[in-house]
Design an enzyme around this catalytic site. Structure first.
Site, PDB file in Angstrom:
ATOM      1  N   GLU A  82      33.921  38.475  44.745  1.00 53.94           N
ATOM      2  CA  GLU A  82      34.165  38.227  43.319  1.00 53.94           C
ATOM      3  C   GLU A  82      34.965  39.411  42.785  1.00 53.94           C
ATOM      4  OE1 GLU A  82      30.425  38.223  41.361  1.00 53.94           O
ATOM      5  OE2 GLU A  82      29.550  36.697  42.651  1.00 53.94           O
ATOM      6  N   ASP A  99      26.659  43.627  32.220  1.00 60.14           N
ATOM      7  CA  ASP A  99      26.836  44.662  33.234  1.00 60.14           C
ATOM      8  C   ASP A  99      26.140  45.959  32.873  1.00 60.14           C
ATOM      9  OD1 ASP A  99      28.478  43.271  35.141  1.00 60.14           O
ATOM     10  OD2 ASP A  99      30.002  43.233  33.584  1.00 60.14           O
TER      11      ASP A  99
END
Length: 270
Positions: free
Chosen positions: A53, A64
Site C-alpha cells: 500500500e 495515523d
C-alpha cells in the site's frame, strides 16, 4: 489501461493456496524522498511482501499515529504531489509485477477529481485504493469510476462496527476488507489481540472477500499470531520506523528488506 484488481485477487488466492496469510506492507510516497520512497516499496517486495500500500501523505491523517504522521510531514515538506504517488505506484509495479494499492483519505481525491484520480491510478498499474474515511453511503461516485477502471475499493471495518454495518460495507467493497485490529490510530502495539480475531470472524460471516488485519503488527511473532486467523497481515508503522531510525538511505532500504523477510516468515508460521 485497466487497473490490476485481478492481480490483487490472484495474489491473495495464491497465499491462501500456500496455506498462509498474505503480507501487505504500507509505505508513504515521498518518504524519505520520492526516489527513496520508490526504492523502499521495491525493497519491501524484495524482502517478501506480497502487496504494498502506497500512502498518499495528508496534512490531517486522523487514523495515523505519530510514526506515519512524522513520515507524512517529511514527505509534504519535500513537496510530494499526487503525481509522485502515481509515479511511485507505476515504478514499483513495473519493477516487480506485484499489486500496488494507494491508501488515501478522501479529501485529496475529491479535490483532484475522482475520474482523473482513478484513470491515472489504473494507467499507472495500480490495483486499487483503500479509503479509510469514505463512508459507504457517500462512495457511489468513487465506486463507479473504480469499477470502470478495474480498481479495487477497499473499505475499513473496526471492532466497533456492528454486524449490520459490516454487511453493508462488505456488500460493496472489492479486493479485500481492511480490518482495523483495534480502536485508535496506527502504530506498533505489544499485542494485537482478541478484538481483531472476533472482528475477522464477524466480517467473514458477511462476505467471501479476504479479510486482512492492520494496526499494531510490528514483528514476526505478531504476524504469525494474526496469520492464524486472517487472510492477510498489514504492517505499516514498523516499516516507517525502520526508515526513520536508519542513519542513511542505503541502511534504511536494508532494514525494510530485512523486516519484510522476517514478517514473510512470520505469516508462514500460522
Amino acid at each position: 489501461m485497466s487497473g490490476n484488481i485481478q492481480l490483487l485477487a490472484d495474489t491473495l488466492a495464491h497465499a491462501r493456496e500456500e496455506n498462509r496469510a498474505a503480507l501487505i506492507a504500507y509505505l508513504p510516497a515521498g518518504f524519505p524522498t520520492v526516489d527513496g520512497g520508490i526504492a523502499a516499496v521495491k525493497a519491501a517486495f524484495e524482502g517478501g511482501a506480497d502487496v504494498v500500500e502506497v500512502g498518499l501523505p495528508h496534512s490531517d491523517p486522523v487514523l495515523d499515529g505519530p510514526v506515519i504522521q512524522t513520515a507524512d510531514d517529511i514527505a509534504l515538506r519535500g513537496g510530494v504531489k499526487i503525481a509522485d504517488v502515481m509515479r511511485t505506484v507505476r515504478e514499483a509495479y513495473e519493477a516487480t509485477g506485484r499489486p500496488v494499492l494507494v491508501m488515501t483519505y478522501w479529501n485529496p481525491v475529491d479535490r483532484y477529481g475522482v475520474e482523473r484520480f482513478t484513470a491515472e491510478l489504473a494507467e499507472a498499474g495500480g490495483a486499487g485504493c483503500i479509503l479509510p474515511d469514505l463512508p459507504v453511503e457517500e462512495s457511489v461516485l468513487w465506486r463507479e469510476h473504480a469499477e470502470k477502471h478495474g480498481l479495487a475499493t477497499v473499505f475499513v471495518v473496526a471492532p466497533s462496527s456492528r454486524d449490520e454495518r459490516l454487511a453493508k460495507i462488505t456488500a460493496v467493497g472489492t479486493g479485500f476488507v481492511y480490518a482495523a485490529s483495534l480502536m485508535g490510530v496506527t502504530g506498533t502495539r505489544a499485542s494485537v489481540g482478541v478484538q481483531a480475531q472476533d472482528l475477522v470472524r464477524r466480517t467473514r460471516a458477511t462476505t467471501g472477500l479476504p479479510v486482512c488485519v492492520g494496526l499494531g503488527v510490528s514483528n514476526a511473532a505478531q504476524a504469525a499470531e494474526v496469520a492464524g486467523f486472517a487472510d492477510g497481515v498489514i504492517v505499516g508503522s514498523a516499516f516507517v520506523q525502520r526508515l526513520l531510525d536508519a542513519p542513511d538511505a542505503a541502511s534504511g532500504l536494508v532494514a525494510v528488506r530485512e523486516l519484510a523477510g522476517e514478517l514473510a516468515q512470520g505469516v508462514r508460521k500460522r
